[in-house]
Motif scaffolding. Sequence first.
Motif, PDB file in Angstrom:
ATOM      1  N   LEU A   3     -42.718 -23.231 -45.181  1.00 31.50           N
ATOM      2  CA  LEU A   3     -42.745 -22.015 -45.784  1.00 31.50           C
ATOM      3  C   LEU A   3     -43.640 -21.954 -46.578  1.00 31.50           C
ATOM      4  O   LEU A   3     -44.412 -20.754 -46.580  1.00 31.50           O
ATOM      5  CB  LEU A   3     -41.282 -22.049 -46.251  1.00 31.50           C
ATOM      6  N   ALA A   4     -44.042 -22.676 -47.565  1.00 31.25           N
ATOM      7  CA  ALA A   4     -44.990 -22.666 -48.655  1.00 31.25           C
ATOM      8  C   ALA A   4     -46.315 -22.412 -47.750  1.00 31.25           C
ATOM      9  O   ALA A   4     -47.277 -21.754 -48.459  1.00 31.25           O
ATOM     10  CB  ALA A   4     -44.927 -23.779 -49.472  1.00 31.25           C
ATOM     11  N   TYR A   5     -46.616 -23.140 -46.984  1.00 32.25           N
ATOM     12  CA  TYR A   5     -48.019 -22.903 -46.152  1.00 32.25           C
ATOM     13  C   TYR A   5     -47.969 -21.642 -45.562  1.00 32.25           C
ATOM     14  O   TYR A   5     -49.160 -21.070 -45.507  1.00 32.25           O
ATOM     15  CB  TYR A   5     -48.210 -24.176 -45.189  1.00 32.25           C
ATOM     16  N   ARG A   6     -47.051 -21.218 -45.109  1.00 32.61           N
ATOM     17  CA  ARG A   6     -47.028 -19.858 -44.381  1.00 32.61           C
ATOM     18  C   ARG A   6     -47.297 -18.766 -45.650  1.00 32.61           C
ATOM     19  O   ARG A   6     -47.873 -17.809 -45.045  1.00 32.61           O
ATOM     20  CB  ARG A   6     -45.627 -19.647 -43.692  1.00 32.61           C
ATOM     21  N   PHE A   7     -46.472 -18.991 -46.610  1.00 30.51           N
ATOM     22  CA  PHE A   7     -46.940 -18.052 -47.615  1.00 30.51           C
ATOM     23  C   PHE A   7     -48.404 -18.012 -48.202  1.00 30.51           C
ATOM     24  O   PHE A   7     -49.106 -17.220 -48.325  1.00 30.51           O
ATOM     25  CB  PHE A   7     -46.179 -18.369 -49.079  1.00 30.51           C
ATOM     26  N   ALA A   8     -48.954 -19.298 -47.931  1.00 32.16           N
ATOM     27  CA  ALA A   8     -50.300 -19.284 -48.371  1.00 32.16           C
ATOM     28  C   ALA A   8     -51.319 -18.830 -47.229  1.00 32.16           C
ATOM     29  O   ALA A   8     -52.423 -18.063 -47.580  1.00 32.16           O
ATOM     30  CB  ALA A   8     -50.836 -20.765 -48.475  1.00 32.16           C
ATOM     31  N   ILE A   9     -51.093 -18.844 -46.034  1.00 29.76           N
ATOM     32  CA  ILE A   9     -51.672 -18.106 -44.795  1.00 29.76           C
ATOM     33  C   ILE A   9     -51.560 -16.482 -45.130  1.00 29.76           C
ATOM     34  O   ILE A   9     -52.516 -15.771 -44.678  1.00 29.76           O
ATOM     35  CB  ILE A   9     -51.022 -18.605 -43.435  1.00 29.76           C
TER      36      ILE A   9
ATOM     37  N   VAL B  95     -54.221 -24.287 -47.785  1.00 28.33           N
ATOM     38  CA  VAL B  95     -53.414 -25.202 -47.427  1.00 28.33           C
ATOM     39  C   VAL B  95     -53.879 -26.663 -47.637  1.00 28.33           C
ATOM     40  O   VAL B  95     -54.888 -27.077 -46.949  1.00 28.33           O
ATOM     41  CB  VAL B  95     -53.097 -25.058 -45.794  1.00 28.33           C
ATOM     42  N   ARG B  96     -53.205 -27.722 -48.109  1.00 26.86           N
ATOM     43  CA  ARG B  96     -53.288 -28.812 -48.503  1.00 26.86           C
ATOM     44  C   ARG B  96     -52.315 -29.867 -48.260  1.00 26.86           C
ATOM     45  O   ARG B  96     -51.116 -29.601 -48.566  1.00 26.86           O
ATOM     46  CB  ARG B  96     -54.073 -29.041 -49.814  1.00 26.86           C
TER      47      ARG B  96
END
Lengths: 73, 147
Positions: A3-9, B95-96
């Motif tokens: 979910l955090a990655y999706r926020f970044a995207i 993304v990391r």
Amino acid sequence: MRLAYRFAIASDKITADGVEVTGFPDLARRYRVSSVPKTVVGEGGEFVGAQGESALLDHVLKAALPGPAATDA
Amino acid sequence: MFFDDEVAGQIKERFADLVHPVKLVVFSQALQHPESEEVKRLLEELGTLDPRLIVESKNFIIDAESAASLKVHHIPGIAILRAGVDGASDIDYGVRFFGLPMQYDFGVLIDAIVDVSTGESGLAPETLEALRNLQAPVHLQVFSTPT
């Protein structure tokens, strides 16, 4: 973590690190990681456990608010 | 070999959802962090499973400038980028992943590769609207252990 990655995207204002903390005891100490998953949001926000999209959004919006110094300026 | 035929088949099936090529820049350093070399080998093997996956292996010390520009401050560290094609720049969504992407985290890594490739967050319209109005940068760090 996904979910955090999706926020970044979704937002160029958000960056997201996923950290498998076993190999980083210094980070575990610095961010007081005693239970996982633990999410640290910006400089001061944090929560433990999985939370949904709207809850993470609330944390993100709070973290993006101007700090006390900026508010007073 | 990290993947037997069955696992490799499952990963290839997941990578069928890839839209744009993805670049995985993995930073390791054998002397300082021998385990980081394991992550490098893992990703290099992963890269053999789909031609749209580009794996760049870098040395954390020799390539320190690259690590700094990608904000990779720990090893093993992986920057997951949408690879630029036809001379275009890579797209960095920020993304990391740091550490050993094993067990549950390996699945998250695979999902992250697919999400970066599609560029689709899958978030609700109201979330996207709220994020569009975000005034300040926010850095998220999610800590996990292999489970």
